[in-house]
Scaffold this active site. Structure first.
Site, mmCIF file in Angstrom:
data_model
loop_
_atom_site.group_PDB
_atom_site.id
_atom_site.type_symbol
_atom_site.label_atom_id
_atom_site.label_comp_id
_atom_site.label_asym_id
_atom_site.label_seq_id
_atom_site.Cartn_x
_atom_site.Cartn_y
_atom_site.Cartn_z
ATOM 1 N N SER A 57 19.608 2.707 -5.715
ATOM 2 C CA SER A 57 21.037 2.331 -5.325
ATOM 3 C C SER A 57 21.779 2.978 -6.657
ATOM 4 C CB SER A 57 21.469 1.257 -4.824
ATOM 5 O OG SER A 57 21.333 0.013 -5.884
ATOM 6 N N LYS A 58 23.365 2.861 -6.666
ATOM 7 C CA LYS A 58 23.936 3.381 -7.563
ATOM 8 C C LYS A 58 23.783 2.324 -8.844
ATOM 9 C CE LYS A 58 27.974 6.054 -6.324
ATOM 10 N NZ LYS A 58 27.706 6.902 -7.437
ATOM 11 N N ARG A 59 23.565 1.207 -8.731
ATOM 12 C CA ARG A 59 23.299 0.397 -9.823
ATOM 13 C C ARG A 59 21.991 0.642 -10.436
ATOM 14 N NH1 ARG A 59 20.012 -4.215 -8.324
ATOM 15 N NH2 ARG A 59 19.474 -4.132 -6.138
#
Length: 482
Positions: free
Chosen positions: A246-248
């Site tokens: 994911s973006k994190r």
């Protein structure tokens, strides 16, 4: 042997991310390695979420990575007539049928199956009723009818996969799934199969999250009497915590990595190593990847995305490039931080762009970092860091700095070399009875404004003779004013 034809079919509902870029790369590499063809197809049937901005972003990312296509881009929304023809053929041949069961009826069938411990699915109510598109209509218009495939009821549908081996899906757990919605639009599995058949795709490399779709697609292939392609389902890319990327974790759009200063060859190198290996080799040129890539060496386990490893690999690719290869990327990053029209002003300033790059290559992890570290070359006048100036630009340094400026000024341009600079400073060391370190730090502050820089001699050659002398003289003026 048939020509290998692979494809990459992104949905334009967002930007191209790491997982999608790796899928595109695997297909592109395999086609290039086998002397085959690579097809780009845009799966835009989700018209509510598909955007031109996403399409353009996908093209831009692929072009930046250097993943070129031989055919396409094809757009599914421009192929509805083709899908309709094949759906009609499936209905006419008895492999598909019209169904007017309402969503409420279908949900009741699923609930009934759940209640008896079975898999919730459509029970085939309309399978043998031979309904027509207008049956049950009072006004001549079609009722709420879909088209369903007649899935086999006995045995199993087996997916033979180059990466994952064979996986059997019991046909008793595959219902008569919908291939055309009530509005006449094709379902995903139908459109994909028809596209792959009509585009002669014979090798499908994709993420293993698509494996659950494959038995349904095989059923459609079989119903049409078409040959199956070679399947290769590759494991997912996960974050360092083993959760879906994911973006994190860094699952940004590919274009963001460009903006962060990563080189396309480094991205390709890192992406391919997320699941593929060739012995213990970590660093690959683009051509080496094409020469050595194979489906057989794709692993079965998920890969972990690691930004630190990507950054370290990027640093190696920066070091491996010639300064002329890096020049356009370097200039574009300089423009982003405010240094515009540099190509026109470099000659006037006697700055040597390629030499500047060479001074920074060994210590730059990204091209953004290189541009930031190079600012002192282009800034005029240099601003001295207060603590650095206080420590090193002292009155007792005026004499060695004056000698440095005088002797550098006396060197002819033809003799302006690292070897002659070394001889020049040996002479200054002898005359002043100072070690080079005592001279070098004040000189570094004079030339850069700080205590951190590339090597003194390579930096002077990159700055040019006149600019070097001017900066030393400015430093002397600074000392004498304090």
């Amino acid at each position: 042997m048939d020509t290998i034809i692979t494809r990459f079919p992104p949905s334009p509902t967002g930007y191209l991310h790491i997982g999608g870029a790796r899928t595109a790369l695997f297909n592109w590499l395999y086609a290039r390695q086998k002397g085959g063809r690579f097809v780009l197809r845009i799966e835009d049937t989700d018209e509510a979420r598909s955007t031109k901005e996403s399409v353009d972003a996908i093209f831009e990312s692929l072009e930046w990575l250097g993943i070129d296509w031989d055919e396409g881009p094809y757009f599914q929304t421009q192929r509805y007539d083709i899908y309709k023809d094949y759906i009609n053929k499936l209905v006419e041949s008895g492999h598909a049928y019209y169904c007017d069961c309402s969503p409420e009826e279908v949900e009741a069938m699923r609930e009934e199956a759940r209640a008896t411990g079975k898999k919730p699915m459509y029970n085939g109510k309309c399978r043998e009723l031979n309904k027509k598109p207008n049956s049950g209509s009072k006004d001549g218009k079609s009722p709420n009818m879909v088209v369903r495939i007649k899935a086999p009821k006995m045995g199993a549908t087996v997916v033979d996969d180059v990466v994952k081996g064979s996986t059997a899906f019991p046909n008793s757990e595959i219902d008569d799934f919908i291939i055309q919605r009530s509005d006449g639009s094709p379902m995903y599995n139908l459109a994909v199969v028809i596209d792959d058949i009509t585009m002669n795709i014979n090798t499908i490399i994709r993420g293993d999250d698509h494996l659950v779709n494959t038995p349904k697609q095989i059923i459609i292939y079989n119903a049409l009497g078409a040959s199956l392609p070679l399947f290769a389902h590759v494991p997912m890319v996960l974050g360092s915590d083993k959760a879906r990327l994911s973006k994190r974790h860094g699952a940004m759009s590919v274009s963001e990595y460009k903006d962060m200063g990563f080189l396309p060859d480094a991205m390709l190198n890192y992406l391919v190593r997320l699941g593929w290996s060739h012995g213990d080799q970590e660093f690959f040129t683009r051509q080496e990847l094409i020469d050595k890539f194979s489906l057989e060496h794709i692993g079965r386990s998920p890969s972990m995305f690691d930004m630190d490893k990507l950054t370290a690999l990027n640093a190696k690719h920066i070091q491996s490039k010639s300064s002329s290869e890096l020049s356009p990327i370097f200039l574009s990053n300089l423009e982003k931080i405010g240094f515009t029209n540099l190509p026109n002003s470099l000659a006037d300033a006697e700055l040597n762009l390629e030499k500047i790059i060479e001074t920074l290559q060994p210590r730059s992890k990204t091209m953004v970092e290189m541009a930031d570290a190079s600012q002192f070359y282009f800034k005029e006048p240099i601003e001295f860091d207060e603590s650095a100036a206080k420590k090193f630009l002292k009155p007792d340094m005026v004499d060695p700095l004056k000698r440095s400026a005088e002797y550098i000024k006396a060197i002819s341009l033809s003799d302006f070399s690292e070897k002659n600079l070394e001889e020049l400073f040996k002479k200054i060391m002898e005359e002043t009875n100072l070690k080079f370190g005592k001279i070098a730090q004040p000189l570094r502050v004079a030339l850069t404004g700080t205590t951190v820089s590339p090597g003194i001699f390579e930096m002077i050659l990159a700055l040019g003779k006149n600019r070097t002398v001017q900066r030393i003289e400015k430093a002397i003026e600074y000392i004498e004013k304090v």
